[in-house]
Design a protein around this motif. Structure first.
Motif, PDB file in Angstrom:
ATOM      1  N   SER A  29       0.856  -1.182   0.000  1.00 31.87           N
ATOM      2  CA  SER A  29       0.000   0.000   0.000  1.00 31.87           C
ATOM      3  C   SER A  29       0.895   1.236   0.000  1.00 31.87           C
ATOM      4  O   SER A  29       1.790   1.350  -0.826  1.00 31.87           O
ATOM      5  CB  SER A  29      -0.950  -0.045   1.187  1.00 31.87           C
ATOM      6  N   SER A  30       0.671   2.151   0.925  1.00 34.15           N
ATOM      7  CA  SER A  30       1.553   3.331   1.048  1.00 34.15           C
ATOM      8  C   SER A  30       2.352   3.304   2.345  1.00 34.15           C
ATOM      9  O   SER A  30       2.842   4.345   2.806  1.00 34.15           O
ATOM     10  CB  SER A  30       0.711   4.614   0.979  1.00 34.15           C
ATOM     11  N   ALA A  49       4.492   7.433   4.796  1.00 36.99           N
ATOM     12  CA  ALA A  49       3.292   7.232   3.976  1.00 36.99           C
ATOM     13  C   ALA A  49       3.591   7.450   2.493  1.00 36.99           C
ATOM     14  O   ALA A  49       2.769   8.011   1.757  1.00 36.99           O
ATOM     15  CB  ALA A  49       2.163   8.148   4.443  1.00 36.99           C
ATOM     16  N   ALA A  50       4.763   7.029   2.082  1.00 37.01           N
ATOM     17  CA  ALA A  50       5.235   7.045   0.683  1.00 37.01           C
ATOM     18  C   ALA A  50       5.532   8.429   0.135  1.00 37.01           C
ATOM     19  O   ALA A  50       6.453   8.582  -0.680  1.00 37.01           O
ATOM     20  CB  ALA A  50       4.239   6.337  -0.235  1.00 37.01           C
ATOM     21  N   SER A  51       4.778   9.457   0.576  1.00 40.01           N
ATOM     22  CA  SER A  51       4.931  10.754  -0.094  1.00 40.01           C
ATOM     23  C   SER A  51       4.821  11.958   0.839  1.00 40.01           C
ATOM     24  O   SER A  51       4.877  13.102   0.361  1.00 40.01           O
ATOM     25  CB  SER A  51       3.873  10.896  -1.189  1.00 40.01           C
ATOM     26  N   SER A  64       7.128   9.257  -3.984  1.00 39.95           N
ATOM     27  CA  SER A  64       5.909   8.874  -4.696  1.00 39.95           C
ATOM     28  C   SER A  64       5.839   7.360  -4.789  1.00 39.95           C
ATOM     29  O   SER A  64       6.815   6.656  -4.479  1.00 39.95           O
ATOM     30  CB  SER A  64       5.876   9.497  -6.092  1.00 39.95           C
ATOM     31  N   SER A  66       3.186   3.576  -4.843  1.00 40.21           N
ATOM     32  CA  SER A  66       2.289   2.791  -4.001  1.00 40.21           C
ATOM     33  C   SER A  66       2.444   1.321  -4.371  1.00 40.21           C
ATOM     34  O   SER A  66       2.973   0.995  -5.433  1.00 40.21           O
ATOM     35  CB  SER A  66       0.836   3.227  -4.151  1.00 40.21           C
ATOM     36  N   PHE A  70       8.201   2.481  -5.636  1.00 31.79           N
ATOM     37  CA  PHE A  70       8.293   3.768  -4.963  1.00 31.79           C
ATOM     38  C   PHE A  70       9.553   4.488  -5.428  1.00 31.79           C
ATOM     39  O   PHE A  70      10.532   3.846  -5.818  1.00 31.79           O
ATOM     40  CB  PHE A  70       8.372   3.578  -3.443  1.00 31.79           C
TER      41      PHE A  70
ATOM     42  N   TYR B 105      -0.581   5.958   9.243  1.00 33.49           N
ATOM     43  CA  TYR B 105       0.720   5.458   8.808  1.00 33.49           C
ATOM     44  C   TYR B 105       1.757   5.673   9.894  1.00 33.49           C
ATOM     45  O   TYR B 105       1.755   6.699  10.562  1.00 33.49           O
ATOM     46  CB  TYR B 105       1.158   6.155   7.520  1.00 33.49           C
TER      47      TYR B 105
END
Lengths: 105, 121
Positions: A29-30, A49-51, A64, A66, A70, B105
């Motif tokens: 996911s993220s 949270a990835a970003s 960026s 998901s 990444f 998260y």
């Protein structure tokens, strides 16, 4: 879950734009974070949270992606950015990528 | 300020034991899940163990399961890692790290400076 970063080593100049990729062996996911580590120091959280940029981290850093792919981008390298970068997944018990060492050309 | 300070590292013979400590300050330790992460010389980061904020749940990497025990004393704002049956491959800098939840998260937002463990005869 295994994370594979590419490249493992990167040589670049001040002012360059660089991108580091992190691929997960299954979807996360993220739930992905990026850390910067300088020699002899603890890792520092850059992105979660990835970003999402951690408070106090310069805006030249961005993340960026998901699920399984990444990227971490540094838009204009500064001298203090030369370090090793790690991705980390937190979808299951945490694992880290093997690291990308960014050196001055 | 928010800080984690590890101690207890050193040189130990194979098969020996060592207990690491991580003293927390500047935040509500009893509300925070905590992790141990290690880094062998010249290598990458390896997650070792997790303990829930109240100590009710723990989880370990397969490489240390049944040899290492994570614990905490919230009255002393201190995290521990008891390491038994140490092997040469446990040689590493050991970091404690605080887990923070940002909405849905999490990430490790605070790290200690690390303590070195060397397993050698």
């Amino acid at each position: 879950i295994q994370l594979t970063q590419s490249p493992s080593f990167l040589s670049a100049s001040v002012g360059d734009r660089v991108t580091i990729t992190c691929r997960a062996s299954q979807g996360v996911s993220s739930y992905l974070a990026w850390y910067q580590q300088k020699p002899g120091k603890a890792p520092k959280l850059l992105i979660y949270a990835a970003s999402t940029l951690q408070s106090g981290v310069p805006s030249r850093f961005s993340g960026s992606g998901s699920e399984t792919e990444f990227t971490l981008t540094i838009s204009s390298l500064q001298p203090e950015d030369f370090a090793t970068y790690y991705c980390q997944q937190l979808n299951t018990y945490p694992t880290f990528g093997q690291g990308t060492r960014l050196e001055i050309k | 300020q928010v800080q984690l300070v590890e101690s207890g590292g050193g040189v130990v013979q194979p098969g020996g034991s060592l207990r690491l400590s991580c003293a927390a300050s500047g935040f509500t330790f009893s509300n925070s899940g905590m992790h141990w992460v290690r880094q062998a010389p010249g290598k990458g980061l390896e997650w070792v163990a997790f303990i829930r904020y109240d100590g009710s749940y723990k989880h370990y990497a397969d490489s240390v399961k049944d040899r290492f025990t994570v614990s905490r004393d919230n009255s002393k704002n201190t995290l521990y890692l008891q390491m038994n049956s140490l092997r040469a491959e446990d040689t590493a800098v050991y970091y404690c790290a605080k887990e923070t939840w940002f909405g849905g998260y999490d990430a490790f937002d605070i790290w200690g400076q690390g303590t070195m463990v060397i397993v050698s005869s």
